[in-house]
Scaffold this motif. Structure first.
Motif, short mmCIF file in Angstrom:
data_model
loop_
_atom_site.label_atom_id
_atom_site.label_comp_id
_atom_site.label_asym_id
_atom_site.label_seq_id
_atom_site.Cartn_x
_atom_site.Cartn_y
_atom_site.Cartn_z
N LEU A 37 -7.81 1.78 -4.12
CA LEU A 37 -7.36 2.26 -2.82
C LEU A 37 -7.74 1.22 -1.76
O LEU A 37 -8.84 0.67 -1.81
CB LEU A 37 -8.03 3.59 -2.47
CG LEU A 37 -7.68 4.76 -3.38
CD1 LEU A 37 -8.64 5.92 -3.17
CD2 LEU A 37 -6.24 5.21 -3.12
N GLY A 89 -4.05 3.60 1.23
CA GLY A 89 -3.27 4.15 0.12
C GLY A 89 -3.56 3.37 -1.16
O GLY A 89 -4.53 2.61 -1.24
N GLU A 95 -2.79 1.76 7.16
CA GLU A 95 -3.08 3.04 6.51
C GLU A 95 -3.63 2.83 5.10
O GLU A 95 -3.30 1.86 4.42
CB GLU A 95 -1.81 3.91 6.47
CG GLU A 95 -1.45 4.41 7.86
CD GLU A 95 -0.44 5.53 7.83
OE1 GLU A 95 -0.24 6.16 6.77
OE2 GLU A 95 0.16 5.77 8.89
N LEU A 134 3.31 2.55 2.77
CA LEU A 134 2.70 3.05 4.01
C LEU A 134 2.70 1.97 5.08
O LEU A 134 2.69 0.77 4.76
CB LEU A 134 1.26 3.48 3.72
CG LEU A 134 1.10 4.72 2.83
CD1 LEU A 134 -0.36 4.90 2.42
CD2 LEU A 134 1.61 5.96 3.56
N SER A 150 -8.79 5.31 -7.06
CA SER A 150 -8.24 6.61 -7.42
C SER A 150 -8.55 6.88 -8.89
O SER A 150 -8.52 8.01 -9.35
CB SER A 150 -6.74 6.65 -7.18
OG SER A 150 -6.08 5.82 -8.09
N ILE A 170 0.88 -1.17 0.00
CA ILE A 170 0.00 0.00 0.00
C ILE A 170 0.92 1.22 0.00
O ILE A 170 1.80 1.34 0.86
CB ILE A 170 -0.88 0.01 1.27
CG1 ILE A 170 -1.64 -1.32 1.44
CG2 ILE A 170 -1.84 1.21 1.26
CD1 ILE A 170 -2.74 -1.57 0.45
N THR A 171 0.72 2.11 -0.96
CA THR A 171 1.64 3.24 -1.08
C THR A 171 0.92 4.58 -0.99
O THR A 171 -0.28 4.68 -1.29
CB THR A 171 2.41 3.19 -2.41
OG1 THR A 171 1.46 3.22 -3.48
CG2 THR A 171 3.28 1.95 -2.53
N ASP A 172 1.69 5.58 -0.64
CA ASP A 172 1.20 6.95 -0.59
C ASP A 172 1.01 7.44 -2.04
O ASP A 172 1.95 7.40 -2.83
CB ASP A 172 2.26 7.80 0.13
CG ASP A 172 1.83 9.24 0.28
OD1 ASP A 172 1.98 9.78 1.38
OD2 ASP A 172 1.34 9.83 -0.72
N PRO A 173 -0.21 7.90 -2.38
CA PRO A 173 -0.46 8.29 -3.77
C PRO A 173 0.45 9.43 -4.24
O PRO A 173 0.76 9.51 -5.43
CB PRO A 173 -1.91 8.76 -3.75
CG PRO A 173 -2.53 8.12 -2.56
CD PRO A 173 -1.43 7.96 -1.55
#
Ligand code: MLC
Ligand code: AMP
Length: 505
Positions: free
Chosen positions: A383, A348, A346, A342, A398, A333-336
């Motif tokens: 997401l 992402g 969280e 992340l 997203s 899961i990554t920060d957009p």
């Protein structure tokens, strides 16, 4: 191995008289008969001038013959490009031209309308009707029943599946032999498929779900399929007693639950129901268990990646989650904004990497680079988060995408058409909740000053250009679109305000 996908899914069944397909009319097709038909088709394609690596675009109704076209392509090293039977001539033209398909296979009823387009694109046109007749069958009739399988590497392309894009232009996802085979191998083991399984198959076969997930798994396990032309409630209920497993989109399960004939007794012998392609509401999961005693196994995938995650076969199948990354699939899961991974819990962007991830978009290196990182992670556009027990939750998208009954619809494609209509200044298209399809399409139009757009004429224009499932179910005229301070259309405001349009009584 000479042709890993053909040898492992198809070739190994040569001479086997066990049933492969049980048909709605009570007929049966053995593995051997199926493979002999596919070999004749492979000869016919070669005779029509197709070479290994060429694309074959097929817009054909679901039938055993249509499935044999897939097998023939794999055996002849031809890249199979299946297309939704609902696509209009306008839509088909793009796919045939963009892929430079060498052959367009269509239903005989559409041949006259499509021939000029196919000729202009330099594609041979052949026909295959639902009953199996047509110019392909004619060409294949006297061909040999064996075909020297064309050698392929795992990295060679096996299929092209078009997926719509946020710009309104569809992208051809290039899938290799390894992409398809690795995923089938993982899923057979994960879902414990065997030669004893009989899968009730009511999905279309022009998408990942019905073609690769369902069909490839059954082929690899050596089981059989009850092969229905489409999801017809009466037929599904009539055939369920002979099945051991069923795969569906959530609409299948909500429709079954709405029918009093769908009882615990009817499915007492079943071992597995899976769901995917769209979110399964937790309430459907709960209602299904209460009615049948079975917990639906929800999994998550996409055209570009095949299947990524699945709830466990033996462990807890958690409603509202899509389970764990499949063996061999890495999920993060990554920060957009930053792209950084992340911490657990969280929300992402979901990114995945593994042998299942496609090779890129045909002729679109920039698009490929935007979504497929150099390190192999594919940015799904979904997401989500991973909970404290490792289950993946999908919480939104997203990408500006509507999923209606398991079909993806990109609003941009419809907005481009609406914007072009007389009297329309601008438009916005959103998905709102729908009791049967999960989500459905609503179009909002802002008129040019002093004009009154003709909604009937606009509906007719959409009908000419777009497949039925993409048509706005409602068109609404607004004075202005809601915008934020940056001028960006606030689709969430429209979704909130009009979310109850199709709510039940
Ligand atoms: C058909 N129609 C749809 C529609 N399907 N409209 C919106 N959304 C859809 N999904 C149209 C019909 O043309 C018809 O038009 C009207 O809506 C109602 O028809 P119906 O008889 O109710 O539809 P039906 O033929 O029963 O089809 C509904 C369905 C079908 C849900 C059974 O759409 C279906 O099989 N969906 C599965 C899609 C799928 O396989 N997706 C996998 C993608 S792969 P009219 O003119 O009569 O009003 C993927 C990766 C992954 O996503 O993870 O799996
Ligand atoms: P497609 O491009 O047709 O392959 O559709 C893939 C998309 O379907 C994914 O990116 C998700 O948005 C959605 N999808 C597939 N399976 C699920 C699921 N189980 N739950 C929620 N969304 C899903």
């Amino acid at each position: 191995m000479a042709n890993p996908l053909y040898d492992t899914l198809f070739g190994c069944h040569a001479g086997r008289t066990a049933p492969f397909l049980h048909l709605a009319d009570g007929g049966t097709l053995s593995y051997d008969a199926f493979l002999r038909l596919a070999a004749r088709y492979a000869h016919a394609f070669r005779a029509a001038g197709l070479e290994p690596g060429d694309r074959l675009a097929a817009q054909i109704e679901k039938s055993p013959e249509a499935l044999a076209v897939y097998a023939a392509c794999v055996q002849a090293g031809i890249v199979f490009l299946p297309l939704n039977t609902g696509y209009t001539g306008d839509e088909l033209k793009y796919f045939v031209t963009d892929s430079s398909a060498k052959l367009l296979l269509c239903d005989g009823a559409r041949a006259d309308a499509l021939r000029p387009m196919a000729e202009a694109a330099g594609a041979v046109l052949m026909t295959l009707d639902e009953g199996g007749s047509g110019t392909l069958s004619d060409a294949a009739r006297d061909m040999p029943e064996t075909f020297d399988t064309i050698p392929r590497d795992g990295d060679d392309l096996a299929a092209f599946l078009y997926t719509s894009g946020t710009t309104g232009r569809s992208k051809g996802a290039m899938l290799t032999q390894t992409n398809l085979l690795s995923n089938a191998e993982v899923l057979v083991a994960y879902w414990q498929f065997s030669a004893d399984d009989v899968l009730l198959h009511a999905l279309p076969i022009f998408h990942t779900h019905g073609l690769f997930v369902a069909t490839n798994i059954v082929l690899l396990a050596g089981g059989a399929m009850i092969f229905l032309p489409k999801f017809d409630l009466d037929q599904v209920i009539a055939h369920l007693p002979r099945a051991t497993t069923m795969m569906g989109v959530p609409t299948f399960y909500t429709r079954l639950l709405d029918d009093p004939r769908f009882t615990r007794d009817l499915v007492a012998h079943m071992r597995l129901f899976t769901s995917g392609s769209a979110p399964l509401l937790a309430e459907t999961h709960v209602a299904f268990e209460a009615r049948t005693g079975h917990r639906i196994l929800e999994r998550y995938g996409m055209t570009e990646t095949n299947m990524n995650t699945s709830n466990p076969y033996d462990g807890e199948r958690r409603a509202g989650t899509v389970g764990f990354p499949l063996p061999g699939v890495e999920l993060r899961i990554t920060d957009p904004e930053s792209g950084e991974t992340l911490p657990q819990g969280e929300i992402g962007l979901i990114e995945v990497r593994g042998p299942n991830v496609f090779k890129g978009y045909w002729n679109m290196p920039e698009k490929t680079a935007e979504e497929l990182r150099g390190n192999g992670f594919f940015i799904t556009g979904d997401l989500g988060l991973i909970d404290d027990r490792g289950y993946v939750h999908i919480l939104g998208r997203s990408k500006d995408l509507i999923i209606s009954g398991g079909y993806n619809i990109y609003p941009k494609e419809i907005e481009l058409l609406l914007d072009d209509q007389p009297g329309v200044l601008e438009s916005a298209v959103v998905g709102v909740p729908h009791p049967d399809f999960g989500e459905t399409v609503v179009g909002f139009l802002v008129p040019q000053t002093g004009m009154t757009p003709d909604l009937d004429a606009i509906g007719a224009a959409a009908a000419r250009s777009l497949a039925r499932f993409k048509h706005p179910r409602k068109l609404i005229i607004l004075d202005a679109l809601p915008r934020n301070t940056m001028g960006k259309v606030q689709k969430n405001v429209l979704r909130d305000e009009y979310g109850g349009l199709f709510a039940g009584p």
